[in-house]
Design a protein around this motif. Structure first.
Motif, short mmCIF file in Angstrom:
data_model
loop_
_atom_site.label_atom_id
_atom_site.label_comp_id
_atom_site.label_asym_id
_atom_site.label_seq_id
_atom_site.Cartn_x
_atom_site.Cartn_y
_atom_site.Cartn_z
N SER A 1 9.76 23.31 -13.95
CA SER A 1 9.52 23.36 -15.40
C SER A 1 8.03 23.31 -15.60
CB SER A 1 10.19 22.18 -16.08
OG SER A 1 9.88 21.01 -15.38
N GLU A 2 7.61 23.52 -16.81
CA GLU A 2 6.18 23.63 -17.04
C GLU A 2 5.49 22.28 -17.04
OE1 GLU A 2 4.86 27.79 -17.92
OE2 GLU A 2 4.03 25.94 -17.14
N SER A 3 6.07 21.31 -17.76
CA SER A 3 5.40 20.01 -17.76
C SER A 3 6.18 19.06 -16.86
CB SER A 3 5.27 19.45 -19.17
OG SER A 3 6.54 19.36 -19.76
N ALA A 4 5.46 18.37 -16.04
CA ALA A 4 6.10 17.58 -14.99
C ALA A 4 5.97 16.10 -15.28
CB ALA A 4 5.46 17.92 -13.66
N SER A 5 6.73 15.33 -14.53
CA SER A 5 6.72 13.89 -14.76
C SER A 5 5.67 13.22 -13.88
CB SER A 5 8.09 13.31 -14.48
OG SER A 5 8.33 13.38 -13.10
N SER A 6 5.33 12.02 -14.22
CA SER A 6 4.41 11.24 -13.42
C SER A 6 4.52 9.80 -13.89
CB SER A 6 2.97 11.74 -13.61
OG SER A 6 2.05 10.74 -13.23
N ILE B 1 0.84 -1.20 0.00
CA ILE B 1 0.00 0.00 0.00
C ILE B 1 0.87 1.25 0.00
CG2 ILE B 1 -1.70 1.32 1.32
CD1 ILE B 1 -2.86 -1.27 2.31
N ILE B 2 1.89 1.22 0.88
CA ILE B 2 2.80 2.38 0.92
C ILE B 2 3.44 2.56 -0.44
CG2 ILE B 2 4.90 3.30 1.95
CD1 ILE B 2 4.19 1.81 4.50
N GLY B 3 3.88 1.46 -1.04
CA GLY B 3 4.54 1.53 -2.34
C GLY B 3 3.64 2.11 -3.42
N SER B 4 2.38 1.68 -3.44
CA SER B 4 1.51 2.15 -4.52
C SER B 4 1.23 3.63 -4.38
CB SER B 4 0.21 1.34 -4.55
OG SER B 4 -0.79 1.95 -3.79
N ILE B 5 1.09 4.12 -3.16
CA ILE B 5 0.84 5.56 -2.99
C ILE B 5 2.10 6.35 -3.30
CG2 ILE B 5 0.26 7.34 -1.31
CD1 ILE B 5 -1.77 5.53 -0.16
N ALA B 6 3.24 5.85 -2.85
CA ALA B 6 4.49 6.54 -3.15
C ALA B 6 4.69 6.62 -4.65
CB ALA B 6 5.66 5.81 -2.50
N ASN B 7 4.30 5.55 -5.35
CA ASN B 7 4.45 5.52 -6.79
C ASN B 7 3.59 6.59 -7.46
OD1 ASN B 7 5.70 4.28 -8.93
ND2 ASN B 7 3.87 3.09 -9.42
N THR B 8 2.32 6.67 -7.03
CA THR B 8 1.43 7.66 -7.64
C THR B 8 1.95 9.07 -7.43
OG1 THR B 8 -0.23 6.29 -6.59
CG2 THR B 8 -1.01 8.13 -7.91
N PHE B 9 2.52 9.33 -6.26
CA PHE B 9 3.02 10.67 -6.00
C PHE B 9 4.46 10.83 -6.41
CE2 PHE B 9 -0.23 13.16 -3.98
CZ PHE B 9 -1.16 12.21 -3.60
N ASN B 10 4.92 9.91 -7.26
CA ASN B 10 6.23 10.06 -7.88
C ASN B 10 7.35 10.14 -6.86
OD1 ASN B 10 7.49 10.04 -10.28
ND2 ASN B 10 7.35 12.22 -10.67
N GLY B 11 7.25 9.34 -5.80
CA GLY B 11 8.32 9.30 -4.82
C GLY B 11 8.37 10.48 -3.88
N LYS B 12 7.40 11.41 -4.00
CA LYS B 12 7.51 12.60 -3.15
C LYS B 12 7.03 12.35 -1.73
CE LYS B 12 5.22 15.80 -5.11
NZ LYS B 12 4.58 17.06 -5.49
N VAL B 13 6.45 11.19 -1.48
CA VAL B 13 5.86 11.00 -0.17
C VAL B 13 6.62 9.97 0.66
CG1 VAL B 13 3.61 11.79 -0.83
CG2 VAL B 13 4.16 9.38 -1.09
#
Lengths: 161, 184, 655
Positions: free
Chosen positions: B33-38, A84-96
């Motif tokens: 930057s303007e367009s970001a990654s995801s 669960i932690i991994g999937s949320i971290a993934n969605t937020f691109n590692g920012k969490v």
């Protein structure tokens, strides 16, 4: 009373402590509620709009949204805590991620405390060893010189309190 | 205990470290930057099924066949209010074009009243989709608004724009994407 | 009314300018008077101190006057004032943001400076006092400059503004906002006094024990206020924020905790210098660290760098604070280096197994702990400055490292109180630690009997019992000898503080490890149960005024009193703040929060219940720490000049 404070009694005390600790650490801590599981997971996810608070702590709306997602994932019952932690971290691109990974330059935050601790313990050990050596009972030549110097000084010199 | 000898060097070192810290902090340039990654880029869009403030329903999957722009919005966020005129222009452009791009607002952490009031005062007749529980925002990984997402006619995520739009940016990127994924 | 109130701005600005003049000339008078030993110049020092103090009081009063009269001509009132804020929270709104809190800092600092000048008025021609006062003026000058530059509280606001948003909603719903910031500031600013005397001692070369003894009580009281401030902050976090915890390792909390750690090491380590004249460099370093860390902490929390490192260059408060921090550190370290030879202590530590050895180990543990917390707090900042990416160092990092540090400190608390000065033998230790050790075993057995699990909490309970036994042993021996006076004095008061710390450690271990929570969907009239307690939704309560709308659920717990977790919506800001409701007892707290959205018409409420064991012992422990600090400040057994400096150690057959 003296007989109480002998080493066999201390050994017995040590055994009692080990036994109690073994009993305490190996037994089951009881069932966790779903809410406990959600709490535990949210304590390991960072709120993306805060100063490094976890999702469990933060009252921000983004944190609340993530808590709701975790609640949904937990009630679905198909993923483990780490997943669960991994999937949320993934969605937020590692920012969490709430703690830095132990790779690359981020690992410094884990290495430095250990390095400082090792240096501190080594420093203490070296200092104690030096004092034990110095306190062998004989005056060193430095000490003799110091005493002579002090004896030669003017005791009424107010600057040298 | 001749530690006193080393102290001036420690003082000097401390001074240098602090000066370096000051310099580094002062020179830190803002990035962005303007367009970001995801991780969603190039993948199928998450499921978005909800109701709209106007009283209808919204299902992203059923919008397949047209390009879709999702704009995450909150009536109190200053950059959202600032980009609103650009969205109005964009919506108007699309009305008079063929292969129109559909525009939807996703309401992030706000309630019907203020959002409706904002649209009434400032214009805009495209649907505003409710995001109960913040599920849509979390699914896309949206933490701060505004953000704009572009989804192609096959339902794949193609572009993520973080922060307020700038003039013409959305239209030009959309044109690029349309030619790139020709057939859309 | 508004016409008169409109004077607040110009009056305040003038007062701050006069205050700066007072501090500046006070510094000049103190330095020149001390250097040339000129009595006449030195007699000006108290006048400038008073001028500076009166100006700071006037500026603070002007700000309060403007706030009470809702004078929206000032930018600061536009930021935190509001027509609809109740009187009490309007009063405290003055210190709810940066500019006003600098005014509070200045108020305390200038009053302390005047206090020092008054206390030492007969010794103003003593160079050490002169340089100490000069240092205090120097710090005052810095803060006055802040108010005239980047943190101007009396800056003129945009014209035509008739109302404001009021202070942050979290700062207007609990009475603690009246106490927590001022008490915390008394702690922070109070540390300036021992620091100033340390600088005076270094400059005059009188680095013996004189300056320490003079400032002993100042340091102790500042530490006491800082401790109380931190505990009140935790209580506020628990009662107001609604996440059910007391400590989140966030940067603002860390900023107060790091100087507390070095400050605690300092007040222990000075005992070694007073008794044996040793650890002089340690004491000076710890004191300088404590004071400079209060400045660094202010920098970290006020400059906005922790939100984003780019905030550093946006407002100028960051560079000012960081530069001041740099000046203090560099000058202090340079002075310590210059006096290096004089700081040689006349003796050395005889044996690691002694009270001196324990205090040295104590210094090391606290310093490493402080370093680790500082590292975790600034690491994101450093990474962002160098690599331009955001990184989070959150609670798991701090928890992982704080637990071993805390356990080590608990262990030191077990052993150090029974260690004699100079040297101890294994036999002596075994003899003195016997009953405290049984205290540890008893605590461990009790907790295992009550069902506790987990290695770290169990170890905490065991060491807690052990350390509690060591502290009680000291108190019992002292009261046997001296009756009630056995509670008073440094050693005995210190033991009371230790007991407070032990209670806090045990309570933290229990509440962090054994909390259980559950979400209950309560229907009106239906009783739900969780963990042996019953919860019944009686109804809802709605209140609305100009400032906010409050919706509360009324929940009857265990068929007794009704508790009202609520959600407050502040109209001017639009945010919803959840307010918890807590049923406290000595054994556990039942903590209730209500989950949004609240639909009163549906007659249901989603309530989250936390069962948290032993939380009340946190506050009891905190109270004991305060009481113990007061007891420590009283003079203990009067020492005759012919008394030995340390107790005689029973002789052994072998040398």
């Amino acid at each position: 009373m003296k007989y109480l404070k002998t080493w066999p009694v201390w050994m017995l005390m040590g055994l009692i402590v080990v036994a109690l600790l073994t009993v305490g650490t190996t037994r089951d801590s009881g069932p966790l509620t779903q809410s406990d599981r959600i709490d535990s997971i949210t304590k390991h996810i960072a709120c993306p709009t805060c100063d490094g608070e976890s999702v469990f702590v933060s009252r921000a709306s983004a944190a609340e949204a993530i808590r709701n997602q975790v609640a949904r994932d937990v009630s679905a019952g198909t993923m483990t805590d780490d997943e669960i932690i991994g999937s949320i971290a993934n969605t937020f691109n590692g920012k969490v991620l709430l703690v830095p990974r132990a790779t690359g330059i981020d690992s410094l935050v884990w290495i430095m405390p250990i390095a400082v601790l090792v240096c501190a313990v080594a420093g203490l050990w070296a200092a104690f060893r030096r004092w034990r050596r110095d306190n062998s009972g004989e005056a060193s030549s430095d000490d003799v010189a110091l005493v002579e110097k002090l004896l030669a000084e003017d005791p009424t010199d107010e600057d040298n309190v | 205990m001749n530690r006193g000898k080393n102290v001036p060097y420690i003082a000097g070192a401390a001074g240098v470290v602090l000066l370096a810290f000051l310099v580094v902090l002062a020179m830190a340039k803002p990035g962005g930057s303007e367009s970001a990654s995801s991780p969603l880029l190039g993948k199928p869009a998450p499921i978005v099924k909800s109701t709209t403030i106007g009283g209808g329903t919204f299902d992203l999957a059923r919008r397949k066949g047209s390009w879709v722009v999702l704009n995450f919005f909150n009536s109190t966020c200053v950059p959202c209010r600032q980009e609103h005129p650009l969205l109005l222009d964009f919506a108007q452009e699309q009305e008079s074009s063929d292969n129109a791009v559909e525009l939807y607002t996703i309401v992030n952490d706000d309630s019907d009243g203020p959002v409706q009031a904002f649209f009434d005062t400032n214009g805009g007749d495209w649907p505003a989709v409710r995001d109960d529980d913040g599920a849509i925002s979390v699914a896309f990984g949206v933490a701060k608004v505004p953000e704009s997402w572009v989804i192609d006619p096959n339902g794949f995520v193609r572009l993520r724009i973080m922060g307020a739009l700038t003039k013409g940016f959305l239209t030009s990127r959309l044109d690029e994407l349309k030619t790139q994924f020709a057939g859309g | 009314m508004l016409g008169v109130a409109g004077l607040a701005g110009p009056l305040g600005r003038a007062a701050l300018f006069v205050g700066l003049i007072g501090a500046f000339f006070g510094l000049i008078a103190a330095v020149m008077g001390t250097r040339s030993e000129d009595e006449k110049v030195l007699r000006l020092v108290p006048r400038f101190a008073t001028l500076s103090c009166v100006s700071a009081i006037a500026a603070f009063a002007a700000m309060e006057w403007a706030m009470i009269n809702r004078d929206f001509s000032l930018a600061y009132i536009q930021k935190v004032g509001s027509k609809s804020t109740p009187a009490l929270y309007n009063f405290t709104a003055v210190w709810s943001a940066l500019e006003g809190s600098i005014l509070l800092w200045l108020l305390v600092l200038t009053c302390l400076t005047s206090g020092i000048v008054f206390k030492y008025r007969d010794r103003i021609n003593d160079p050490m006092v002169g340089w100490a006062v000069a240092t205090m003026f120097f710090v005052g000058i810095f803060f006055f400059i802040l108010t005239l530059g980047p943190a101007n509280p009396f800056a003129v606001g945009a014209p035509g503004v008739l109302d404001g948003p009021g202070p942050n909603p979290l700062l207007q719903n609990h009475i603690l906002v009246v106490f927590h910031p001022p008490i915390l500031y008394l702690g922070y600013v109070g540390m300036t006094v021992p620091f100033a005397f340390a600088i005076g001692a270094l400059i005059t070369g009188r680095v013996g024990e004189g300056w320490l003894v003079e400032t002993r009580r100042w340091a102790l009281f500042s530490w006491g206020f800082l401790t109380l401030g931190i505990i009140l902050g935790s209580w506020w976090s628990y009662e107001v924020l609604g996440w059910s915890g007391v400590w989140a390792w966030d940067p603002v909390e860390n900023a107060s905790f790091i100087p507390w750690l070095t400050g605690t090491a300092y007040i222990h380590s000075v005992l070694v210098q007073e008794r044996r004249g040793m650890l002089r460099v340690w004491n000076l370093s710890l004191l300088v660290s404590t004071f400079s860390l209060t400045i660094l902490g202010t920098f970290l929390t006020r400059s906005g760098v922790l939100n984003s490192v780019h905030a550093f260059s946006e407002s100028s408060i960051g560079p000012y604070l960081l530069s001041f921090f740099a000046i203090i550190v560099v000058v202090s370290v340079a002075l310590i280096g210059w006096r290096g030879q004089k700081l040689h202590s006349p003796g050395t530590i005889d044996s690691p197994l002694s009270r001196e050895g324990a205090f040295l180990a104590n210094n090391v543990v606290f310093s490493v702990f402080a370093f680790v917390v500082l590292l975790g707090t600034v690491f994101p900042l450093i990474i962002e400055a160098f690599q331009n990416r955001q990184l989070v160092v959150g609670e798991p990092f701090f928890d992982k490292l704080a637990v071993p540090a805390g356990l080590t400190l608990l262990f030191l608390m077990c052993v150090a109180p029974v260690l004699p000065w100079r040297k101890a033998s294994g036999e002596l230790l075994a003899d003195r630690l016997f009953w405290p050790a049984w205290g540890g075993i008893g605590a461990l057995a009790l907790s295992v009997g009550l069902g506790a699990t987990g290695f770290a909490p169990l170890l905490t309970f065991a060491l807690g019992g052990f350390a509690g036994g060591a502290a009680l042993r000291q108190l019992v021996l002292a009261t046997r000898r001296q009756g009630l006076r056995g509670f008073v004095g440094r050693a005995n008061g210190g033991m009371v503080v230790h007991i407070g710390v032990i209670l806090i450690a045990v309570a933290l271990a229990a509440s962090n490890s054994y909390t259980h929570s559950q979400e209950l969907l309560l229907k009106q009239g239906v009783v739900a149960t969780f963990d042996g307690h019953t919860f019944e939704l009686i109804g809802f309560k709605e209140e609305s005024d100009a400032r906010s709308t409050v919706v509360a659920a009324m929940v009857r717990v265990d068929g007794g009193k009704t508790y009202t977790p609520a959600i407050t919506k502040y109209k001017s800001i639009g945010t919803n703040i959840g307010t918890p409701s807590v049923k406290s007892s000595f054994v556990k707290d039942i903590y209730l929060t209500i989950e949004p959205p609240v639909k009163v018409s549906s007659k249901t409420a989603k309530i989250k219940v936390f069962i948290k064991p032993m939380v009340m012992w946190l506050w009891i422990g905190g109270g004991l720490m305060g009481v113990g600090t007061l007891l420590s400040a009283f003079p203990g057994r009067r020492r005759k000049p012919t008394d030995a400096t340390s107790a005689l150690v029973p002789s052994e057959t072998s040398a």
